[in-house]
Design an enzyme around this catalytic site. Structure first.
Site, PDB file in Angstrom:
ATOM      1  N   GLY A  73      -8.946   9.742   9.770  1.00  0.00           N
ATOM      2  CA  GLY A  73      -7.680   9.605   9.094  1.00  0.00           C
ATOM      3  C   GLY A  73      -7.753   9.381   7.667  1.00  0.00           C
ATOM      4  N   ALA A 202      -9.571   9.852  15.930  1.00  0.00           N
ATOM      5  CA  ALA A 202     -10.073   9.687  17.364  1.00  0.00           C
ATOM      6  C   ALA A 202     -10.614   8.342  17.881  1.00  0.00           C
ATOM      7  CB  ALA A 202     -10.857  11.114  17.967  1.00  0.00           C
ATOM      8  N   CYS A 329     -14.925 -14.844   2.080  1.00  0.00           N
ATOM      9  CA  CYS A 329     -16.317 -14.820   2.719  1.00  0.00           C
ATOM     10  C   CYS A 329     -16.788 -13.886   3.569  1.00  0.00           C
ATOM     11  CB  CYS A 329     -16.455 -16.434   3.155  1.00  0.00           C
ATOM     12  SG  CYS A 329     -16.043 -17.671   1.837  1.00  0.00           S
TER      13      CYS A 329
END
Length: 379
Positions: A73, A202, A329
């Protein structure tokens, strides 16, 4: 997965499906040709790559020529945004401050490199896009690309993509949506919801890591970022990752064959988890729309506990529970989650936020165990 691990981080990555792993292993033993080679072994590899391309196109109701295979992506987002500026004459990018860094950082880089106008549409306290503000920005600018993610990876918020597509069309703007969290989980017909560019990875739907695709609507030429060969119709140099592409095709096939069944099963887990969180913990809050079953992804619950505990995720990890965090954190950064810092008031930003995300492999028994572990940590 380890028998002792409770894996509730499926929005980050999913366990590979057994059928997918088998198909990949078989292809590695039998499909060894280079898809660019003209001999039989090469043609066989090429045929299988094209078969997956056609398969993906059918699911999305587009042409196979509009699908380009990538390493995932992030590469696909980069390829699309860079092409919009370099190749399609985009002078203004409209995004939001709660996008994935694959989009945010790329847009900022393009702003530096090409001097484009980078604008951010307002989002409300739930992370929903202000459509009136978007319409205003569109009316005030020309040569625009709007880039807003289909499902937010931290909150699970679902974008009103059809409304935004209509706004873009009415204002002659291009529309790109990072659909990484949606593909393999929701049906997406790009004729019914005309988005110009989308991406997929994927490993978000039980496929292999390191492979994905970009969709470029027909008519938009693609200039490659990677130079050196004419693979992928000249859009991306480099030998195709044949085995992973085949695995991605199988993963999508499995996902689409069981889509309604999986949605119902995982949504039931989400409902069960939310119900029990409310019953067992006082003063908890849900980030974004993750509590809303209609307006958020069925896999994601982002919850904010009324404590400040920098060791919260570490404590869960020691107990064998894998999740993602949201506050400074937990994220390992002094800046914290850019998404939560955008939508939450300062008084809430330091509280411990945790994203739980489920898959077909999770069970209510696992949820029960995690609830007991959470009780011990929160006390």
């Amino acid at each position: 997965m380890s028998a002792n691990l409770i894996y509730f981080d499926n929005a980050a990555t999913t366990p590979i499906d057994k059928e997918v792993a088998e198909v990949i292993f078989e292809s590695m033993q039998t499909i060894y040709g280079n898809p660019s080679s003209s001999h039989g072994a090469g043609r066989k590899a090429k045929s299988l790559v094209e078969k997956v391309r056609k398969q993906i196109a059918k699911y999305l109701n587009v042409s196979s020529s509009e699908i380009i295979f990538t390493a995932g992506g992030s590469e696909a987002d980069n390829l699309i945004l860079r092409n919009a500026v370099v190749n399609l004459g985009v002078k203004t990018i409209i995004s939001s401050k709660i996008e994935h860094h694959a989009v945010l950082n790329t847009a900022k880089e393009l702003e530096k490199e090409f001097g484009i106008n980078l604008l951010y549409v307002n989002v409300d306290e739930n992370g929903d896009v202000d459509l009136k503000h978007l319409e205003q920005l569109l009316s005030e600018n020309e040569n625009v690309l709007v880039t807003l993610m289909y499902i937010n990876n931290e909150l699970g918020n679902i974008l009103p993509a059809k409304k935004i597509s209509d706004l873009c069309k009415a204002n002659d703007a291009l529309f790109h949506s990072d659909t990484v969290q949606a593909i393999g989980h929701y049906e997406l017909d790009l004729q019914e919801t005309p988005i110009d560019f989308i991406v997929a990875s994927a490993h978000k739907f039980h496929g292999p890591k390191g492979v994905g695709f970009a969709y470029f609507k027909k008519g938009f030429g693609v200039k490659p970022m990677l130079i050196g060969g004419e693979q992928e119709k000249g859009a991306r140099a480099g030998t195709e990752n044949v085995h992973s592409i085949i695995g991605m095709g199988k993963a999508l096939e499995v996902a689409y064959n069981h889509l309604e069944e999986e949605q119902k099963y995982v949504l039931d887990l989400k409902k069960y988890f939310i119900q029990n969180l409310k019953q067992n913990f006082d003063n908890i809050s849900f980030n974004g729309n993750s509590e809303n079953l209609e307006k958020s992804s069925y896999i994601t619950v982002s919850v904010r506990f009324p404590i400040e505990d920098p060791m919260f995720l570490f404590s869960l990890d020691l107990k064998g529970v894998a999740v993602s965090g949201g506050s400074a954190c937990q994220s390992g950064s002094n800046k914290g989650s850019h998404v939560l810092n955008t939508i939450l008031p300062k008084s809430e930003q330091k509280k411990t936020s945790v994203r739980f995300s489920f898959s077909k492999y999770n069970t209510k028994e696992e949820i029960d165990k995690v609830l007991e572990i959470l009780k011990g940590i929160v006390k």
